[in-house]
Design a protein around this motif. Structure first.
Motif, mmCIF file in Angstrom:
data_model
loop_
_atom_site.group_PDB
_atom_site.id
_atom_site.type_symbol
_atom_site.label_atom_id
_atom_site.label_comp_id
_atom_site.label_asym_id
_atom_site.label_seq_id
_atom_site.Cartn_x
_atom_site.Cartn_y
_atom_site.Cartn_z
ATOM 1 N N ASN A 13 0.793 -1.235 0.000
ATOM 2 C CA ASN A 13 0.000 0.000 0.000
ATOM 3 C C ASN A 13 0.822 1.280 0.000
ATOM 4 O OD1 ASN A 13 0.958 -0.135 2.592
ATOM 5 N ND2 ASN A 13 -1.057 -0.309 3.579
ATOM 6 N N GLU A 14 2.134 1.175 -0.167
ATOM 7 C CA GLU A 14 2.961 2.379 -0.237
ATOM 8 C C GLU A 14 3.134 2.777 -1.702
ATOM 9 O OE1 GLU A 14 7.526 3.877 0.690
ATOM 10 O OE2 GLU A 14 6.772 2.025 1.626
ATOM 11 N N THR A 15 2.479 3.834 -2.098
ATOM 12 C CA THR A 15 2.537 4.284 -3.485
ATOM 13 C C THR A 15 3.981 4.511 -3.920
ATOM 14 O OG1 THR A 15 0.397 5.379 -3.237
ATOM 15 C CG2 THR A 15 1.730 6.030 -5.125
ATOM 16 N N GLY A 16 4.318 3.962 -5.077
ATOM 17 C CA GLY A 16 5.668 4.101 -5.601
ATOM 18 C C GLY A 16 6.610 2.995 -5.189
ATOM 19 N N SER A 17 6.207 2.159 -4.248
ATOM 20 C CA SER A 17 7.075 1.056 -3.830
ATOM 21 C C SER A 17 7.028 -0.068 -4.849
ATOM 22 C CB SER A 17 6.636 0.524 -2.459
ATOM 23 O OG SER A 17 5.368 -0.133 -2.561
ATOM 24 N N TYR A 20 3.833 -2.171 -4.548
ATOM 25 C CA TYR A 20 2.687 -1.430 -5.094
ATOM 26 C C TYR A 20 2.655 -1.542 -6.615
ATOM 27 C CZ TYR A 20 -0.591 2.406 -5.978
ATOM 28 O OH TYR A 20 -1.667 3.150 -6.397
ATOM 29 N N SER A 21 3.826 -1.430 -7.245
ATOM 30 C CA SER A 21 3.867 -1.500 -8.710
ATOM 31 C C SER A 21 3.470 -2.885 -9.209
ATOM 32 C CB SER A 21 5.263 -1.134 -9.226
ATOM 33 O OG SER A 21 6.212 -2.146 -8.914
ATOM 34 N N ALA A 24 -0.415 -2.943 -8.785
ATOM 35 C CA ALA A 24 -1.138 -1.956 -9.595
ATOM 36 C C ALA A 24 -0.841 -2.072 -11.089
ATOM 37 C CB ALA A 24 -0.785 -0.541 -9.120
ATOM 38 N N GLU A 25 0.336 -2.592 -11.458
ATOM 39 C CA GLU A 25 0.738 -2.606 -12.863
ATOM 40 C C GLU A 25 1.001 -4.013 -13.399
ATOM 41 O OE1 GLU A 25 4.142 -0.056 -13.044
ATOM 42 O OE2 GLU A 25 3.133 1.587 -11.981
ATOM 43 N N THR A 56 -7.565 -4.172 -8.863
ATOM 44 C CA THR A 56 -7.088 -2.793 -8.994
ATOM 45 C C THR A 56 -7.949 -1.785 -8.235
ATOM 46 O OG1 THR A 56 -8.310 -2.585 -11.083
ATOM 47 C CG2 THR A 56 -5.969 -3.172 -11.209
ATOM 48 N N LYS A 57 -9.254 -2.048 -8.170
ATOM 49 C CA LYS A 57 -10.159 -1.056 -7.561
ATOM 50 C C LYS A 57 -11.028 -1.626 -6.455
ATOM 51 C CE LYS A 57 -10.606 1.268 -12.053
ATOM 52 N NZ LYS A 57 -11.566 1.677 -13.120
ATOM 53 N N PHE A 87 -4.185 -4.201 -1.490
ATOM 54 C CA PHE A 87 -2.968 -3.465 -1.165
ATOM 55 C C PHE A 87 -2.685 -3.426 0.336
ATOM 56 C CE2 PHE A 87 -4.371 -2.033 -5.268
ATOM 57 C CZ PHE A 87 -3.215 -1.774 -5.980
#
Length: 405
Positions: A13-17, A20-21, A24-25, A56-57, A87
């Motif tokens: 849940n840490e955006t940019g980690s 997270y990638s 999310a990706e 994703t959501k 997340f």
């Protein structure tokens, strides 16, 4: 769990980690890859769409009431995490459950025409049958004239680097010794070889990682150890069903044996050695359900514990298995490897190319130099690797929840 005080569990849940990638990706990209690889019908397409939206959501959904492994996943934490964001639960758990839900979406567990169809098989076969694999197998011919210890070290490095296995076979400019694998941040290979002496009489357990061009060098290493008498028996642990895109299953082992046996030169001799070892019981394939579990090996079931306790050494291959071996936690990199694996019931070795944040067992100077040169990229880029060994015999694992803390 380990003697070392537990570090925080890694979440996504840490955006940019990096975790997270992945959530999310990478997971959406895997869903797209699967729908493009095989001609799934409308129902399966809709199920894949629903999984994409969920991961994703949305939130973690339970398994169908008639799922064959519903009770197993309930014991593994599904009842606790259902309804939460993908997340916000342990990353190891979230990743593992994604692949279980992906198999549900494509009908892998049936009944129906898609039953037992590996959604990743086209990708696995394309890699296994690629010309690059021919080049790597041809290197075995050049390696054969080397002394046994040099061949052993080259094959060990081949297994270590996975689909960069050619690094293990590359010879130095002088032609006298195999070139050292670059980027090795820890190297306990001498300790590993001391556990596998010539005229050994024990059993090697090897927990495999990926299929294709990584499984082939794993099998080559096993063949060498059997042929040189360093072990009497080998047990290859693979996944019971498709997992993490390219993780090896029993079908992938057969494909790799086929590839070796059909190759020219020395590779075919290795293939025949492995084929013979399989038929006479010196090489067996094991596909335990826990191999696709979302938990660390500290929580392994009793039958696996007994098997690893009886082995001369258990070799744990790859990044995911490393995360399960040491615990998917934010360990300080200098945390001793022996401390976080002291629960393991027998000697254990990790062969791993670094592709995620988890790391332990480094000395301070190595960590400092890596951070100064690359920041945190050295942890996840696959450009560095390690060979770590705990030769101590561990005791019973303490029961530790994989929950967030």
């Amino acid at each position: 769990m380990p003697a070392a005080a537990p570090a925080p569990v890694i979440l996504g849940n840490e955006t940019g980690s990096f975790p997270y990638s992945v959530l999310a990706e990478r997971h959406p990209a895997i869903i797209r890859q699967v729908r493009e690889s095989l001609p799934y019908g409308p129902d399966r397409q809709r199920a894949l769409d629903a999984l994409l939206t969920s991961c994703t959501k949305g939130v973690i959904e339970p398994l169908p009431s008639d799922a064959h492994d519903r009770d197993r996943w309930a014991a593994w934490g599904l009842d606790r995490y259902a309804g939460q964001s993908w997340f916000d639960v342990p990353w190891l758990w979230s990743e593992s459950y994604f692949y279980r839900q992906l198999l549900e979406a494509v009908g892998y567990f049936g009944p129906g025409p898609e039953q037992a169809i590996d959604p990743f098989r086209p990708v696995k076969l394309a890699e296994l049958d690629a010309p690059r694999t021919d080049e790597e197998l041809a290197a075995l011919d050049r390696l054969e004239s080397r002394p046994a210890d040099e061949r052993a070290q080259a094959l060990l490095h081949g297994s270590l680097w996975g689909n960069r296995a050619d690094l293990g076979f590359r010879l130095s400019a002088g032609g006298d010794t195999p070139a050292a694998a670059p980027g090795l941040v820890a190297d306990d290979s001498e300790t590993l070889w001391s556990l596998l002496p010539p005229s050994g009489t024990g059993t090697l357990c090897l927990i495999a990682d990926n299929a294709g061009r990584e499984l082939v060098p794993d099998l080559l290493l096993i063949a060498h150890l059997l042929a040189e008498g360093r072990v009497e028996r080998a047990v290859l642990h693979v996944k019971p069903h498709p997992y993490y895109v390219s993780d090896a299953t029993p079908a992938d082992v057969l494909d790799a044996l086929r590839r070796l046996s059909a190759a020219p030169g020395v590779a075919a001799a290795y293939g025949r050695c492995l084929w013979s070892a399989t038929t006479d019981g010196r090489l067996t394939v094991r596909a335990h359900p826990f191999s696709c579990g979302p938990l660390p090996y500290a929580e392994m079931p009793d039958d696996l514990r007994a098997e690893f306790a009886a082995a001369t050494v258990t070799v744990v291959k790859g990044d995911l298995n490393y995360r399960r071996l040491v615990g998917d936690r934010h360990w300080p990199p200098t945390t001793p490897f022996a401390d976080v694996t002291d629960y393991f019931p027998g000697p254990v070795a990790a062969l791993r190319t670094l592709k995620s944040d988890v790391i332990c067992g480094l000395d301070t100077d190595t960590e400092t130099a890596l951070v100064a040169a690359e920041g945190r990229r050295w942890r996840t880029g696959g450009t560095h690797a390690l060979i770590q060994v705990n030769a101590r015999i561990g005791g019973p694992a303490r029961s530790v929840s994989c929950g967030t803390r």
